[in-house]
Motif scaffolding. Structure first.
Motif, PDB file in Angstrom:
ATOM      1  N   ASN A   1       4.192   9.508  -3.811  1.00 51.01           N
ATOM      2  CA  ASN A   1       4.010   8.064  -3.624  1.00 51.01           C
ATOM      3  C   ASN A   1       3.273   7.731  -2.331  1.00 51.01           C
ATOM      4  OD1 ASN A   1       5.328   7.579  -6.019  1.00 51.01           O
ATOM      5  ND2 ASN A   1       7.309   7.135  -5.063  1.00 51.01           N
ATOM      6  N   ASN A   2       3.587   8.446  -1.266  1.00 47.72           N
ATOM      7  CA  ASN A   2       2.993   8.131   0.034  1.00 47.72           C
ATOM      8  C   ASN A   2       1.569   8.636   0.194  1.00 47.72           C
ATOM      9  OD1 ASN A   2       5.333   6.834   0.906  1.00 47.72           O
ATOM     10  ND2 ASN A   2       6.217   8.715   1.736  1.00 47.72           N
ATOM     11  N   VAL A   3       1.080   9.425  -0.758  1.00 49.04           N
ATOM     12  CA  VAL A   3      -0.295   9.937  -0.664  1.00 49.04           C
ATOM     13  C   VAL A   3      -1.125   9.566  -1.892  1.00 49.04           C
ATOM     14  CG1 VAL A   3       0.340  11.859   0.835  1.00 49.04           C
ATOM     15  CG2 VAL A   3       0.374  12.170  -1.646  1.00 49.04           C
ATOM     16  N   ARG A   4      -0.565   8.706  -2.749  1.00 48.72           N
ATOM     17  CA  ARG A   4      -1.282   8.351  -3.973  1.00 48.72           C
ATOM     18  C   ARG A   4      -2.650   7.749  -3.676  1.00 48.72           C
ATOM     19  NH1 ARG A   4      -4.205   8.371  -7.160  1.00 48.72           N
ATOM     20  NH2 ARG A   4      -4.279   7.471  -9.246  1.00 48.72           N
TER      21      ARG A   4
ATOM     22  N   GLY B   1      -4.080  -4.795   3.728  1.00 47.54           N
ATOM     23  CA  GLY B   1      -3.316  -4.513   4.936  1.00 47.54           C
ATOM     24  C   GLY B   1      -1.823  -4.399   4.723  1.00 47.54           C
ATOM     25  N   ALA B   2      -1.361  -4.602   3.482  1.00 46.73           N
ATOM     26  CA  ALA B   2       0.077  -4.490   3.208  1.00 46.73           C
ATOM     27  C   ALA B   2       0.505  -3.025   3.255  1.00 46.73           C
ATOM     28  CB  ALA B   2       0.388  -5.082   1.834  1.00 46.73           C
ATOM     29  N   LYS B   3       1.787  -2.802   3.416  1.00 47.61           N
ATOM     30  CA  LYS B   3       2.319  -1.454   3.453  1.00 47.61           C
ATOM     31  C   LYS B   3       2.017  -0.731   2.135  1.00 47.61           C
ATOM     32  CE  LYS B   3       6.516   1.143   4.530  1.00 47.61           C
ATOM     33  NZ  LYS B   3       7.963   1.055   4.841  1.00 47.61           N
ATOM     34  N   ALA B   4       1.518   0.483   2.237  1.00 47.21           N
ATOM     35  CA  ALA B   4       1.122   1.241   1.043  1.00 47.21           C
ATOM     36  C   ALA B   4       2.335   1.890   0.385  1.00 47.21           C
ATOM     37  CB  ALA B   4       0.088   2.299   1.406  1.00 47.21           C
ATOM     38  N   ASP B   5       3.335   1.070   0.071  1.00 48.46           N
ATOM     39  CA  ASP B   5       4.553   1.585  -0.546  1.00 48.46           C
ATOM     40  C   ASP B   5       4.655   1.197  -2.018  1.00 48.46           C
ATOM     41  OD1 ASP B   5       4.851  -1.106  -0.137  1.00 48.46           O
ATOM     42  OD2 ASP B   5       6.912  -0.992   0.607  1.00 48.46           O
ATOM     43  N   LYS B   6       3.638   0.477  -2.499  1.00 45.65           N
ATOM     44  CA  LYS B   6       3.636   0.075  -3.908  1.00 45.65           C
ATOM     45  C   LYS B   6       2.272   0.367  -4.524  1.00 45.65           C
ATOM     46  CE  LYS B   6       7.251  -3.463  -3.710  1.00 45.65           C
ATOM     47  NZ  LYS B   6       7.614  -4.878  -4.036  1.00 45.65           N
ATOM     48  N   ILE B   7       1.927   1.652  -4.509  1.00 42.84           N
ATOM     49  CA  ILE B   7       0.685   2.104  -5.134  1.00 42.84           C
ATOM     50  C   ILE B   7       1.066   2.744  -6.453  1.00 42.84           C
ATOM     51  CG2 ILE B   7      -1.430   3.444  -4.876  1.00 42.84           C
ATOM     52  CD1 ILE B   7      -1.022   1.299  -2.747  1.00 42.84           C
ATOM     53  N   GLY B   8       0.714   2.116  -7.547  1.00 40.91           N
ATOM     54  CA  GLY B   8       1.101   2.617  -8.865  1.00 40.91           C
ATOM     55  C   GLY B   8       0.405   3.910  -9.231  1.00 40.91           C
ATOM     56  N   GLN B   9       0.761   4.462 -10.381  1.00 36.52           N
ATOM     57  CA  GLN B   9       0.175   5.714 -10.839  1.00 36.52           C
ATOM     58  C   GLN B   9      -1.332   5.605 -11.037  1.00 36.52           C
ATOM     59  OE1 GLN B   9       2.213   7.335 -14.228  1.00 36.52           O
ATOM     60  NE2 GLN B   9       4.175   7.473 -13.166  1.00 36.52           N
ATOM     61  N   ALA B  10      -1.813   4.400 -11.313  1.00 37.66           N
ATOM     62  CA  ALA B  10      -3.248   4.195 -11.506  1.00 37.66           C
ATOM     63  C   ALA B  10      -3.991   4.043 -10.185  1.00 37.66           C
ATOM     64  CB  ALA B  10      -3.491   2.959 -12.374  1.00 37.66           C
ATOM     65  N   GLY B  11      -3.264   4.122  -9.049  1.00 43.40           N
ATOM     66  CA  GLY B  11      -3.893   4.001  -7.743  1.00 43.40           C
ATOM     67  C   GLY B  11      -4.209   2.577  -7.359  1.00 43.40           C
ATOM     68  N   ILE B  12      -3.458   1.625  -7.918  1.00 38.61           N
ATOM     69  CA  ILE B  12      -3.698   0.199  -7.656  1.00 38.61           C
ATOM     70  C   ILE B  12      -2.593  -0.367  -6.771  1.00 38.61           C
ATOM     71  CG2 ILE B  12      -3.858  -2.086  -8.721  1.00 38.61           C
ATOM     72  CD1 ILE B  12      -5.035  -0.753 -11.181  1.00 38.61           C
ATOM     73  N   CYS B  13      -2.997  -1.073  -5.703  1.00 41.04           N
ATOM     74  CA  CYS B  13      -2.035  -1.711  -4.810  1.00 41.04           C
ATOM     75  C   CYS B  13      -1.414  -2.896  -5.532  1.00 41.04           C
ATOM     76  CB  CYS B  13      -2.735  -2.173  -3.536  1.00 41.04           C
ATOM     77  SG  CYS B  13      -1.693  -3.161  -2.440  1.00 41.04           S
TER      78      CYS B  13
END
Length: 511
Positions: free
Chosen positions: A364-367, A472-484
């Motif tokens: 999740n943290n490197v998606r 600029g939001a925290k990258a903690d909700k990057i889905g499997q498709a790589g979308i913020c």
């Protein structure tokens, strides 16, 4: 007399093998870039992971992105173990000449093979240069994305109404093959490695062959089977066509109006009513072949050989210096400072982050730093580890050297390949913490070729990897498709900064 010693050697070898096999755990695959690939039989990708291959490819792996690893278990030697070693030493001394002769023969055979692969790579590069002269918009990065998407959708949409949306991009041969058996259902399709293996230009058309190493599951007559395979897809288009922009290539949109792919069975776009004929506006797949396919098993998760390419010479682009100088000039940066920053703030930082995420079995943290293809491949192997109750631990990771080996630019993308020399404690444990492969005490040294891509025109070479580069939001909700999920923007395609697109093992990398 020699024959007598040969039989003795064979008998003792079998005896030693079975004894040692009974005393040691099974070997299992290891490292995200070195073994977690789509092929269980590859000696390497790549990437394929991996590794590569791919890879093997790497592979891939065709080269792949897959890697290689060997068991080096912890534990004390028993008396039986000492006796076995004595037997091995005695036999080795007795047939030393036989082994040396065989080694020389193997070197004679393997060297030309590697040179032949490198020769083909140079031929492909020359073909791409000619293609680029005719089509300044051509992007190898985009084309491989396009071909990978065609492959995935060809199987995912098999027997479904959506399959008609591929009509403009497939020959009647491929369409007919797909429609002969609608009872087959393909799922969990993973492309491990995809590489251009041939380029051809004539007075009437252009052609590109890609070699794909992948795996998929097949459900047929209530039977589910997973396969690993190598396929070659041959693409054609007419002379005089300019490649489309990334948005059209990535979405398989109508080459006329740009609307999302929605075509009739005859190939007519529902949006603009244009009949899209094969090769007249876009690349289309003419035919495919399957040189290798076999049933896949996760028993032991995949047995493979020790590292064999770490000592190979580093293969660098012939015009790397001038290409890098041009790149620095175009990006208004000082070359040496840019290289240092790229190696430290991109390559090394990505490398260490990936290894932490891999050991934790959480990407999740490197998606946002992984291409879609590589992410899908790694997730496939992590799921298999989970099913087997195993975890691949990578401790004390150290990056020893980074060498830039290739830099390619086109109208839309920039691609940089580096060779990374590293070491770590690489081992696999079960739920009880028992080591099933590798070693906690013996450092494993290896090297891999990592390829990074980003959209041309991106000015910054680094950013806060913990935040979305768009909002600029925290990258903690990057889905499997790589979308913020905060701004609904895809950030895993290189539009904002460097993304890792491929890993190729050193023994199969051909430049």
């Amino acid at each position: 007399m020699k024959l007598k010693y040969l039989f003795l050697f064979i008998a003792l070898s079998f005896f030693t093998f079975f004894i040692i096999k009974s005393l040691t755990p099974n070997e299992v695959i290891a490292r995200p870039g070195g073994g977690h690939s789509y092929s269980k039989s590859s000696s390497s990708s790549s990437s394929s992971s991996s590794s590569s291959s791919s890879s093997s490819s790497s592979s891939s792996s065709g080269s792949n992105s897959s890697g290689s690893s060997s068991y080096s278990g912890d534990g004390d030697f028993s008396l039986l173990g000492v006796l076995i070693i004595m037997v091995i030493v005695a036999v080795a001394l007795g047939i030393n000449k036989l082994v040396e002769d065989r080694k020389k023969k193997m070197e004679i055979v393997s060297t030309p093979t590697r040179k032949n692969f490198q020769k083909n790579t140079k031929k492909v590069e020359k073909g791409l240069e000619e293609l680029l002269k005719q089509d300044p918009n051509f992007s190898k990065t985009l084309f491989l994305y396009f071909a990978s998407s065609i492959f995935t959708k060809y199987y995912a949409w098999h027997g479904k109404p959506e399959f008609d949306n591929l009509t403009p991009f497939l020959s009647t041969i491929l369409t007919g093959e797909a429609k002969t058996n609608f009872s087959a259902y393909f799922y969990n399709i993973v492309v491990g490695s995809i590489n251009i293996s041939e380029v051809g230009i004539s007075e009437l058309y252009q052609k590109i062959e890609v070699t794909i190493e992948a795996n998929y599951s097949l459900k047929q007559k209530n039977k589910r089977t997973r396969y690993i395979l190598t396929e070659k897809w041959l693409y054609y288009r007419n002379i005089g066509i300019l490649s489309h922009k990334p948005e059209k290539m990535q979405e398989l949109s109508c080459p006329k109006c740009g609307a999302s792919s929605h075509f009739t069975e005859a190939g007519v776009c529902d949006s603009c009513g244009t009949l899209i004929k094969n090769g007249q506006m876009q690349w289309y797949a003419f035919r495919k072949s399957t040189p290798n396919i076999e049933q896949f098993s996760t028993k032991g998760i995949a047995f493979y050989a020790p590292e064999i390419g770490t000592e190979y010479e580093t293969l660098q682009q012939k015009n790397l210096k001038s290409t890098t100088n041009d790149f620095a000039k175009n990006n208004n940066v000082e070359r040496s400072q840019w290289e240092a920053n790229f190696k430290t703030k991109v390559v090394k930082e990505y490398f260490l982050k990936f290894y932490v995420a891999w050991s934790a079995k959480n990407l999740n943290n490197v998606r946002n730093l992984l291409s879609d293809r590589l992410y899908e491949s790694w997730m496939f192997w992590l799921k298999n580890y989970n099913r087997k109750g195993l975890t691949n631990k990578l401790d004390n990771v150290s990056v020893e050297k980074i060498i830039i080996v290739k830099l390619e630019t086109d109208k839309f993308y920039e691609a940089i390949t580096v060779r990374i020399f590293a070491s770590c404690f690489d081992y696999v444990i079960d739920k009880q913490g028992k080591i099933q492969g590798g070693s906690k005490n013996k450092t494993r040294k290896f090297s891999e070729y990592w390829a990074f891509i980003r959209r041309a025109g991106v000015e910054k070479d680094d950013y806060d990897y913990k935040t979305c580069p768009n909002c600029g939001a925290k990258a903690d909700k990057i889905g499997q498709a790589g979308i913020c999920e905060y701004c609904d923007t895809k950030i895993s395609n290189g539009d904002f900064s460097w993304v890792l697109s491929m890993i190729t093992q050193d023994e199969v990398y051909m430049g």
